[in-house]
Design an enzyme around this catalytic site. Sequence first.
Site, PDB file in Angstrom:
ATOM      1  CD  GLN A  86      -2.803   1.241   2.441  1.00 13.74           C
ATOM      2  OE1 GLN A  86      -2.722   0.402   3.332  1.00 13.74           O
ATOM      3  NE2 GLN A  86      -3.673   2.238   2.469  1.00 13.74           N
ATOM      4  CG  HIS A 136      -6.521   2.814  -3.035  1.00 16.79           C
ATOM      5  ND1 HIS A 136      -5.812   3.303  -1.962  1.00 16.79           N
ATOM      6  CD2 HIS A 136      -5.654   2.028  -3.719  1.00 16.79           C
ATOM      7  CE1 HIS A 136      -4.578   2.834  -1.993  1.00 16.79           C
ATOM      8  NE2 HIS A 136      -4.446   2.054  -3.051  1.00 16.79           N
TER       9      HIS A 136
END
Length: 112
Positions: free
Chosen positions: A92, A98
């Site tokens: 990430q 997201h």
Amino acid sequence: MDCIFCKIAAGQIPSRKVWEDARIFAFEDLHPAAPTHILLIPKQHISGLDAADGSHDELLGYLQRMAAHLARERRLAGGFRTVVNAGPDAGQSVFHLHVHLLGGRSLGWPPG
Ligand code: 5GP
Ligand code: ZN
């Protein structure tokens, strides 16, 4: 808040918008990893999946359902994948939750 995805959702940083409504915003990934690579984000700042709680259940489900809707719009009849990277081992790099929508090519399994 100094968050790039909050700024994209607010229109303060330009993006190639795919979808927007009161709760979520979807846009083309800047560095696509597949012919279709869309990011779906909540407008509300949540740093990642590990920071989600029970109050986000409906929102998380909505992000997934809208990813499937956009996959249909893109005619990804051969299939697609949604991915949420959470934390350093998963790579990430933006700390605003997201969902990646990937499709348009054969996707290997297991992912790297
Ligand atoms: P992560 O690695 O955190 O799961 O995914 C972050 C994604 O955001 C990456 O695929 C990266 O290409 C994308 N990204 C990072 N900055 C921007 C940006 O400013 N605009 C867009 N459209 N995508 C971005
Ligand atoms: Zn944010």
